[in-house]
Design a protein around this motif. Structure first.
Motif, PDB file in Angstrom:
ATOM      1  N   VAL A 347      -3.022  -1.423  -6.246  1.00 24.52           N
ATOM      2  CA  VAL A 347      -3.150  -0.402  -5.203  1.00 24.52           C
ATOM      3  C   VAL A 347      -3.734   0.900  -5.736  1.00 24.52           C
ATOM      4  O   VAL A 347      -4.620   1.496  -5.130  1.00 24.52           O
ATOM      5  CB  VAL A 347      -1.775  -0.137  -4.547  1.00 24.52           C
ATOM      6  N   VAL A 348      -3.260   1.356  -6.877  1.00 26.19           N
ATOM      7  CA  VAL A 348      -3.649   2.650  -7.426  1.00 26.19           C
ATOM      8  C   VAL A 348      -4.912   2.492  -8.271  1.00 26.19           C
ATOM      9  O   VAL A 348      -4.998   1.605  -9.124  1.00 26.19           O
ATOM     10  CB  VAL A 348      -2.513   3.249  -8.277  1.00 26.19           C
ATOM     11  N   GLY A 349      -5.899   3.380  -8.015  1.00 27.86           N
ATOM     12  CA  GLY A 349      -7.156   3.308  -8.739  1.00 27.86           C
ATOM     13  C   GLY A 349      -7.023   3.731 -10.186  1.00 27.86           C
ATOM     14  O   GLY A 349      -5.986   4.239 -10.630  1.00 27.86           O
ATOM     15  N   GLU A 432       7.258   0.525  -2.438  1.00 22.77           N
ATOM     16  CA  GLU A 432       6.751   1.468  -3.421  1.00 22.77           C
ATOM     17  C   GLU A 432       5.306   1.867  -3.166  1.00 22.77           C
ATOM     18  O   GLU A 432       4.917   3.010  -3.436  1.00 22.77           O
ATOM     19  CB  GLU A 432       6.872   0.856  -4.827  1.00 22.77           C
ATOM     20  N   PHE A 433       4.488   0.934  -2.664  1.00 21.41           N
ATOM     21  CA  PHE A 433       3.051   1.202  -2.638  1.00 21.41           C
ATOM     22  C   PHE A 433       2.391   0.982  -1.282  1.00 21.41           C
ATOM     23  O   PHE A 433       1.182   1.180  -1.146  1.00 21.41           O
ATOM     24  CB  PHE A 433       2.347   0.322  -3.684  1.00 21.41           C
ATOM     25  N   GLY A 434       3.152   0.562  -0.265  1.00 25.53           N
ATOM     26  CA  GLY A 434       2.553   0.328   1.044  1.00 25.53           C
ATOM     27  C   GLY A 434       1.945   1.586   1.640  1.00 25.53           C
ATOM     28  O   GLY A 434       0.815   1.572   2.157  1.00 25.53           O
ATOM     29  N   TYR A 435       2.690   2.689   1.587  1.00 28.57           N
ATOM     30  CA  TYR A 435       2.179   3.951   2.146  1.00 28.57           C
ATOM     31  C   TYR A 435       0.950   4.425   1.373  1.00 28.57           C
ATOM     32  O   TYR A 435      -0.041   4.871   1.946  1.00 28.57           O
ATOM     33  CB  TYR A 435       3.271   5.019   2.107  1.00 28.57           C
ATOM     34  N   GLN A 439      -2.509   5.155   3.237  1.00 29.23           N
ATOM     35  CA  GLN A 439      -2.880   6.544   3.444  1.00 29.23           C
ATOM     36  C   GLN A 439      -3.837   7.084   2.368  1.00 29.23           C
ATOM     37  O   GLN A 439      -4.809   7.760   2.699  1.00 29.23           O
ATOM     38  CB  GLN A 439      -1.619   7.415   3.505  1.00 29.23           C
ATOM     39  N   ARG A 440      -3.574   6.803   1.129  1.00 34.16           N
ATOM     40  CA  ARG A 440      -4.389   7.397   0.066  1.00 34.16           C
ATOM     41  C   ARG A 440      -5.571   6.524  -0.332  1.00 34.16           C
ATOM     42  O   ARG A 440      -6.551   7.031  -0.881  1.00 34.16           O
ATOM     43  CB  ARG A 440      -3.515   7.701  -1.157  1.00 34.16           C
ATOM     44  N   VAL A 453      -7.560  -5.870  -2.582  1.00 41.78           N
ATOM     45  CA  VAL A 453      -6.214  -5.805  -1.995  1.00 41.78           C
ATOM     46  C   VAL A 453      -6.272  -4.908  -0.764  1.00 41.78           C
ATOM     47  O   VAL A 453      -6.542  -3.706  -0.861  1.00 41.78           O
ATOM     48  CB  VAL A 453      -5.204  -5.257  -3.017  1.00 41.78           C
ATOM     49  N   THR A 454      -6.019  -5.488   0.410  1.00 44.43           N
ATOM     50  CA  THR A 454      -6.006  -4.729   1.657  1.00 44.43           C
ATOM     51  C   THR A 454      -4.626  -4.675   2.294  1.00 44.43           C
ATOM     52  O   THR A 454      -4.400  -3.902   3.213  1.00 44.43           O
ATOM     53  CB  THR A 454      -6.999  -5.332   2.664  1.00 44.43           C
TER      54      THR A 454
END
Length: 560
Positions: A347-349, A432-435, A439-440, A453-454
């Motif tokens: 999720v996080v770049g 932990e990472f859905g929002y 959003q981000r 990952v969508t």
């Protein structure tokens, strides 16, 4: 059942009244025996049995990785020595991903004492023998699973050892690839005349490959059938050799019931007994896991040294290196030499455009990890391992602790282990990472296992994971991402997980590291959980992490 032959020059393997037990006291499990057999030179013996019948245990005893609890094993008339006298092919190829195909085979020749000039000639010959003459320059991660296993076979043949040991090497491959490799192995066996001992679940595979088939009972494994295969070894096409009902051994159903594999309390040490491991200065941090590697510069380490690090990581689970000078480029380079890197996070770049592999844990951007977790278990294929580097540290605090999930499993009471072996749990990354994803990242995360990952669909993993390299069992649940146990009530699930979490994080299962700048930590994500203290107030803490691509977790009852 064939009785053992007199031990002589025509006997490649001699097994006499062997019994092998894992564990001690009330936890002792007899995995094998008593069992006696002889393997004549030049023959192809296939050992068949259900999970837990002791097939792999017997192979490890023949390889010298373990000593029998009782009885005697000899190869070529002497006690077996790990890494000497036998070429070994495991269930996973276990290749060095930073080396080319030719480099992997050449390294095996080097450790067999073959001179440089001779190695240059023999590498193409060995690759030709397994049908890979045209891919010598490629990296192993560019090959298919079947091609990687062919490289492993070529490497096992490199030492001219008279004995070849193969532990279900084709079990994870698709049917067509498996048949092609069976044909290749049979051809190589005929060409080299080496004695082979092959372990499998498949009766058909056994009949196709073997000149002799031994069938083991369920635990403790004993010989139920010992049959010569009534097929000529040469002069027939593969299709003619595939077993028909008239040639397939008749195996009574009672011989091969499913049984849970034996507890692998002590199935370690094979890695650290290799010549590579002797190159490391390793200071254990606990009686069971964790180690400080001293005097090794990760930026300039030789291939052989990193191979030893990779082996030590599997055995000790968490490794620490102090005084390192890695920057972002150096960390990524190190990771690529140890395995195939993933994206920074599903999720996080990445930390920047030049380093999409680096995940920045920055306290100024909510980069905390103050919950026990195993990295990215909310994906179908969690990472194999992680490499963490200290970038900015608070004056005090910010320590990280690791828990040994295999030791935790081993120390559970037997009835609780039996319960855990049967369970499956759901892992969910949305909390932990859905929002963050929605959003981000605008609903578009990183590329993970070849797909963008969508969304974060919950996944199921076994509560007990069988380590793909050692066969040891470990707890594979964590408070960070495990949501519930499948097939039980909410209250039952909560109590089961609470029990396992409390046991996993007992002090005797934990090591704790106090960070200094220049520190690098590596851990095996398949056998540990970890927790980063958030006890430094408003001070700044930045850690950079990369992860190595892993495989799908398998449990005691998962199909192999």
């Amino acid at each position: 059942m064939s009785s053992p032959l007199e031990l002589g020059t025509e006997t490649a393997v001699h097994v006499e009244e062997v019994v092998h037990v894992y564990g001690t006291g009330a936890d002792a499990v007899t995995a094998l025996g008593p069992i006696s057999l002889d393997v004549p030179r030049g023959s192809f013996l296939v050992i068949v049995g259900a999970s837990g019948s002791g097939k792999s245990t017997l192979l490890r005893l023949i390889a010298g990785f373990e000593r029998p609890t009782a009885g005697v094993v000899r190869t070529a008339g002497a006690l077996p020595v790990p890494g000497a006298g036998a070429g070994i092919v495991f269930q996973q190829p276990r290749l060095f991903p930073w080396k080319s195909v030719g480099g992997n085979v050449g390294l095996a020749l080097r450790y067999a004492g073959v001179p440089r000039e001779e190695r240059a000639r023999r590498v193409p010959e060995l690759l030709e023998r397994v049908g890979l003459h045209d891919v010598a320059h490629r990296r192993t991660w560019q090959l298919s699973g079947g091609q990687q296993q062919r490289v492993a076979i070529a490497r096992a043949l490199a030492g001219d050892n008279p004995l070849l040991l193969l532990d279900e090497p084709f079990a994870a491959l698709d049917a067509l690839t498996r048949e092609r490799l069976q044909e290749d192995l049979r051809r190589v066996s005929e060409q080299t005349g080496r004695t082979s001992v092959f372990v499998t679940h498949s009766v058909e595979e056994a009949v196709f490959l073997g000149s002799r088939v031994v069938v083991l009972t369920s635990r403790p494994g004993q010989i139920a059938l010992d049959l010569d295969v009534p097929l000529p070894r040469t002069g027939l096409e593969p299709d003619e050799l595939r077993p028909s009902p008239s040639t397939r051994p008749c195996v009574p159903p009672s011989v091969m019931p499913y049984a849970t594999p034996p507890d692998d309390h002590h199935r370690t040490g094979a890695h650290m007994s290799t010549p590579l491991a002797a190159k490391l200065t390793l200071r254990p941090l606990g009686p069971h896991f964790g180690a400080q590697i001293e005097g090794l510069d990760l930026a300039t380490a030789a291939d052989e040294e990193l191979a030893a690090v990779r082996a030590a990581l599997v055995q000790r689970k968490v490794l620490f290196f102090s005084g390192q000078t890695l920057d972002e480029d150096g960390q990524v380079t190190l990771g690529r030499r140890l395995g195939e890197l993933t994206a920074s996070h599903p999720v996080v770049g990445g930390v920047d455009e030049a380093h999409p592999e680096i995940y920045a844990l920055d306290s100024a951007d909510n980069g905390f990890a103050d919950v026990w977790h195993t990295d990215v278990t909310f994906m179908p294929r969690p990472p194999l391992g992680s490499i963490l580097r200290a970038v900015i540290l608070p004056p005090t605090g910010g320590d990280t602790s690791w828990a040994d999930s295999q030791l935790a499993y081993d120390s559970l009471a037997a009835p609780v282990r039996e319960l855990a072996d049967q369970l499956t749990a759901v892992h969910d990354g949305n909390r932990e990472f859905g929002y963050y994803l929605a959003q981000r990242r605008g609903g578009k995360g990183s590329v993970w296992d070849g797909e963008v990952v969508t969304r974060l669909d919950p996944v199921e993993h076994p509560v007990v994971r069988v380590h793909p390299e050692t066969g040891r069992k470990g707890l594979f649940v964590n408070p960070g991402f495990t949501s519930h146990v499948v097939g039980v009530s909410e209250a039952e699930s909560r109590h089961i997980l609470d029990l396992l979490y409390a046991h996993l994080t007992k002090p005797e299962h934990i090591i704790r590291h106090r960070w200094s700048l220049g520190d690098v930590a590596m851990w095996d994500n398949r056998s540990t959980s970890h927790y980063a203290n958030r006890d430094y107030g408003t001070a700044h803490r930045v850690m950079h992490r990369i992860t190595l691509r892993g495989d799908r977790p398998l449990g005691p009852s998962s199909p192999r």
